[in-house]
Design an enzyme around this catalytic site. Sequence first.
Site, short mmCIF file in Angstrom:
data_model
loop_
_atom_site.label_atom_id
_atom_site.label_comp_id
_atom_site.label_asym_id
_atom_site.label_seq_id
_atom_site.Cartn_x
_atom_site.Cartn_y
_atom_site.Cartn_z
N GLY A 109 0.91 -1.14 0.04
CA GLY A 109 -0.07 -0.13 0.02
C GLY A 109 0.80 1.22 -0.03
N ILE B 47 2.23 3.05 2.33
CA ILE B 47 3.48 3.17 3.32
C ILE B 47 4.55 2.27 2.70
N GLU C 76 2.66 -8.60 -1.06
CA GLU C 76 1.48 -8.12 -1.01
C GLU C 76 0.39 -9.38 -1.08
N SER D 74 3.15 -3.13 6.87
CA SER D 74 2.57 -1.79 6.62
C SER D 74 1.19 -2.41 5.80
N ARG E 4 -3.83 0.63 9.27
CA ARG E 4 -4.04 1.26 10.32
C ARG E 4 -5.25 1.09 11.16
N ALA F 29 -4.32 12.95 6.11
CA ALA F 29 -4.18 14.30 6.86
C ALA F 29 -5.24 15.22 6.52
N HIS G 296 3.70 27.80 -20.05
CA HIS G 296 4.76 26.95 -20.95
C HIS G 296 5.97 27.66 -20.57
P1 FAD Z 1 -3.23 11.50 14.20
O1 FAD Z 1 -2.18 12.21 13.64
O2 FAD Z 1 -2.88 10.08 14.62
O3 FAD Z 1 -3.10 12.20 15.51
C1 FAD Z 1 -3.77 11.76 16.62
C2 FAD Z 1 -3.22 12.18 18.02
O4 FAD Z 1 -4.00 12.10 18.96
C3 FAD Z 1 -1.77 11.84 18.16
O5 FAD Z 1 -0.87 12.75 18.70
C4 FAD Z 1 -1.94 10.82 19.56
O6 FAD Z 1 -0.97 10.65 20.26
C5 FAD Z 1 -2.94 11.41 20.05
N1 FAD Z 1 -3.75 10.70 21.11
C6 FAD Z 1 -4.35 9.74 21.03
N2 FAD Z 1 -5.11 9.08 21.96
C7 FAD Z 1 -5.24 10.02 22.51
C8 FAD Z 1 -5.68 10.51 24.10
N3 FAD Z 1 -6.49 9.54 24.59
N4 FAD Z 1 -5.51 11.47 24.64
C9 FAD Z 1 -4.48 12.58 24.13
N5 FAD Z 1 -4.04 12.37 22.98
C10 FAD Z 1 -4.38 11.39 22.30
N6 FAD Z 1 -1.56 11.36 4.86
C11 FAD Z 1 -1.56 12.20 3.89
O7 FAD Z 1 -2.42 12.66 3.84
N7 FAD Z 1 -0.56 12.54 3.40
C12 FAD Z 1 0.66 11.75 3.43
O8 FAD Z 1 1.73 11.85 2.91
C13 FAD Z 1 0.72 10.80 4.52
N8 FAD Z 1 1.86 10.14 4.64
C14 FAD Z 1 2.01 9.13 5.83
C15 FAD Z 1 2.91 8.34 6.13
C16 FAD Z 1 3.03 7.46 7.16
C17 FAD Z 1 4.26 6.49 7.22
C18 FAD Z 1 2.11 7.15 7.77
C19 FAD Z 1 1.87 6.16 9.07
C20 FAD Z 1 0.74 8.17 7.64
C21 FAD Z 1 0.84 8.97 6.68
N9 FAD Z 1 -0.56 9.76 6.30
C22 FAD Z 1 -0.49 10.51 5.14
C23 FAD Z 1 -1.73 9.55 7.07
C24 FAD Z 1 -1.96 10.42 8.13
O9 FAD Z 1 -0.78 10.53 9.17
C25 FAD Z 1 -3.10 10.48 8.92
O10 FAD Z 1 -4.33 10.41 8.17
C26 FAD Z 1 -3.22 11.59 9.60
O11 FAD Z 1 -2.18 11.78 10.73
C27 FAD Z 1 -4.68 11.57 10.74
O12 FAD Z 1 -4.71 12.62 11.45
P2 FAD Z 1 -5.61 12.63 12.80
O13 FAD Z 1 -5.58 13.91 13.46
O14 FAD Z 1 -6.77 11.97 12.65
O15 FAD Z 1 -4.76 11.61 13.71
P1 NAI Z 2 -2.74 0.37 3.09
O1 NAI Z 2 -4.13 0.18 3.30
O2 NAI Z 2 -2.37 1.79 1.93
O3 NAI Z 2 -2.14 -0.86 2.28
C1 NAI Z 2 -1.79 -2.02 3.08
C2 NAI Z 2 -1.68 -3.21 2.16
O4 NAI Z 2 -1.38 -4.33 2.81
C3 NAI Z 2 -2.85 -3.45 1.04
O5 NAI Z 2 -2.27 -3.61 -0.06
C4 NAI Z 2 -3.27 -4.88 1.82
O6 NAI Z 2 -3.75 -5.55 0.58
C5 NAI Z 2 -2.21 -5.34 2.03
N1 NAI Z 2 -2.21 -6.57 3.06
C6 NAI Z 2 -3.15 -6.39 4.22
N2 NAI Z 2 -2.88 -7.40 5.06
C7 NAI Z 2 -1.91 -8.06 4.32
C8 NAI Z 2 -1.15 -9.52 4.83
N3 NAI Z 2 -1.73 -10.13 5.70
N4 NAI Z 2 -0.33 -9.93 3.90
C9 NAI Z 2 0.15 -9.11 2.78
N5 NAI Z 2 -0.46 -8.02 2.45
C10 NAI Z 2 -1.59 -7.66 3.16
O7 NAI Z 2 -2.08 0.59 4.46
P2 NAI Z 2 -0.53 1.11 4.79
O8 NAI Z 2 0.39 1.25 3.80
O9 NAI Z 2 -0.19 0.74 6.08
O10 NAI Z 2 -0.82 2.67 5.08
C11 NAI Z 2 -1.99 3.07 6.10
C12 NAI Z 2 -2.73 4.53 5.55
O11 NAI Z 2 -1.88 5.40 6.12
C13 NAI Z 2 -3.05 4.37 4.23
O12 NAI Z 2 -4.20 3.89 3.70
C14 NAI Z 2 -3.19 5.83 3.95
O13 NAI Z 2 -4.45 6.49 4.28
C15 NAI Z 2 -2.23 6.40 5.13
N6 NAI Z 2 -0.94 6.80 4.34
C16 NAI Z 2 -1.09 7.71 3.25
C17 NAI Z 2 0.04 8.29 2.61
C18 NAI Z 2 -0.04 9.45 1.79
O14 NAI Z 2 -1.25 9.78 1.50
N7 NAI Z 2 0.77 9.47 0.71
C19 NAI Z 2 1.36 7.89 2.93
C20 NAI Z 2 1.23 6.60 3.94
C21 NAI Z 2 0.35 6.24 4.38
#
Ligand code: FAD
Ligand code: NAI
Length: 483
Positions: free
Chosen positions: A200, A202, A221, A287, A290, A338, A462
């Site tokens: 996916g 990540i 995958e 990955s 989530r 986000a 352009h």
């Molecule tokens: P979060 O960002 O998870 O924030 C929740 C906060 O609440 C955290 O600080 C946590 O500690 C806090 N919290 C939880 N429970 C409690 C509690 N009980 N009391 C107090 N605090 C608490 N999305 C994109 O759009 N673009 C990207 O490029 C992108 N890249 C990503 C890359 C990776 C590696 C990962 C893992 C995710 C990525 N995402 C990306 C997804 C994005 O990070 C999330 O969709 C986004 O952070 C969600 O925002 P949120 O505010 O819902 O939660």
């Molecule tokens: P994902 O949902 O993007 O991908 C997970 C992948 O794992 C899928 O292709 C699924 O088929 C596969 N999978 C699930 N279970 C499996 C198993 N047991 N064995 C093998 N394959 C399996 O989830 P990912 O990459 O963990 O990211 C989580 C979320 O974080 C994304 O869905 C996205 O919403 C957010 N994110 C967004 C980014 C961005 O906007 N650029 C960057 C990174 C994360």
Amino acid sequence: MTQQTFDVIVIGAGPGGYVAAIRAAQLGFKVACIDEWSNADGGPAPGGTCTNVGCIPSKALLQSSEHFEHARLHFAEHGISTGAVKIDVGQMLGRKNTVVKQNNDGILYLFKKNKVAFFHGRGSFVRAFEGGYEIAVAAGAAGAAGAEPQTLAAKQVIVATGSSARALPGVPFDEVNVLSNDGGLRLGAVPKRLAVIGSGVIGLELGSVWRRLGADVTVLEGLPVFLGAVDEQIAREAKKAFDKQGLKIELGVQVGEIKALKKGVSIAYTNAKGEPQTLEADKLIVSIGRVPNTNGLNAQAVGLQLDERGAIVVDADCRSNLPGVWAVGDVVRGPMLAHKAEEEGVAVAERIAGQHGHVNFDTIPWVIYTSPEIAWVGRTEQQLKADGVAYRVGTFPFLANGRARALGDTTGMVKMLADAATDQILGVHIVGPMASELIAEAVLAMEFKASAEDIARICHAHPSLSEATKEAALAVDKRALNF
Ligand code: FAD
Ligand code: NAI
């Protein structure tokens, strides 16, 4: 124990929570925001997953690793010669940490500026009372050391507690050999062999980072198709580019036992033909999606309804089953992005103020920040077929775009899908350079219900990559000029 009263309490300071808190404060409310994330020194680190272990650090490492790859493979064609190109992983991670800290500090500054009271620690429901909710703030692990436990009260509560990485059953993250996104973003050295489970977003982004730095990366995958949510033609084009780069992606596998070795891990799996295989790797990133963070909320104390995944059940307007309790971002249904979290945060703050906040789920863009980047908005060709919609397609390859040639990056295309009868744009899909920036025009166009002809008639600078979008729009009417 002290108690303070607010109009709005936001639990979680990720992109959903901190933006909701700022918007509510802008609208004149007295706002508190509680977040438990701590930095390495135990201090507060607002910004959530996105800032600390998600969007921001991953993009920092993608940038560093892309520079490295360019220096190694592409400088020579520009006539630039270097000595042997080396990577100092410590320096790269240090830069990433600085970028993260700048974002943490920026949010603390914005809270101050907007008079949002920030509490560092875990927030949980204590009870509902006539006209509101009581929320306890437990001092964060090391973070709020010395802070007195306190309770806050407010009529309106916005839960924005986000999500955490899902582990494989029986294989917890040790962040040494079996890594979540967190460990995958702070490896102290480039692993020789990196395995990734899940191709996916990540898996592809972090797999790309470490491959560019020299790791031999294999991605396993489970599904038989690559990037099933992406337009098939775009996914095929992306897969071709990843294959060429040497990112090994095996589809249709079934992962079995994962064992710790003296050094690294071994992963037993069956391949798409059902044949048993074993992959040994120095590090493994899992990955596979989530899970929502609702464990620490004490939701049952007030009867807050969760679904079977632990997500907070909300309606289209982010209202929970409790009056005055709202939830936004990764902790509720919908894409875990986000910008989706931010839009919901703003919309909820505005609804609390009696306004008509709205999130259009049909125009939320997606971006995968690999090279080439993949970005899209709206429906894919396969979805339109399934929905029985008559459509026209226009594609334009970056190979025929002057700016892409000058950049030295001609992979991919822009693809536009428009309604056959009305010409309204139904989807735009891009694989190629700066797709993350190009998609904004498509989002804007779709938000204003533009036709392909509208884009075709707009003057685009352009030479720019955006001309490929205009040409794709012309191609919908079979009259591209440069291809
Ligand atoms: P979060 O960002 O998870 O924030 C929740 C906060 O609440 C955290 O600080 C946590 O500690 C806090 N919290 C939880 N429970 C409690 C509690 N009980 N009391 C107090 N605090 C608490 N999305 C994109 O759009 N673009 C990207 O490029 C992108 N890249 C990503 C890359 C990776 C590696 C990962 C893992 C995710 C990525 N995402 C990306 C997804 C994005 O990070 C999330 O969709 C986004 O952070 C969600 O925002 P949120 O505010 O819902 O939660
Ligand atoms: P994902 O949902 O993007 O991908 C997970 C992948 O794992 C899928 O292709 C699924 O088929 C596969 N999978 C699930 N279970 C499996 C198993 N047991 N064995 C093998 N394959 C399996 O989830 P990912 O990459 O963990 O990211 C989580 C979320 O974080 C994304 O869905 C996205 O919403 C957010 N994110 C967004 C980014 C961005 O906007 N650029 C960057 C990174 C994360």
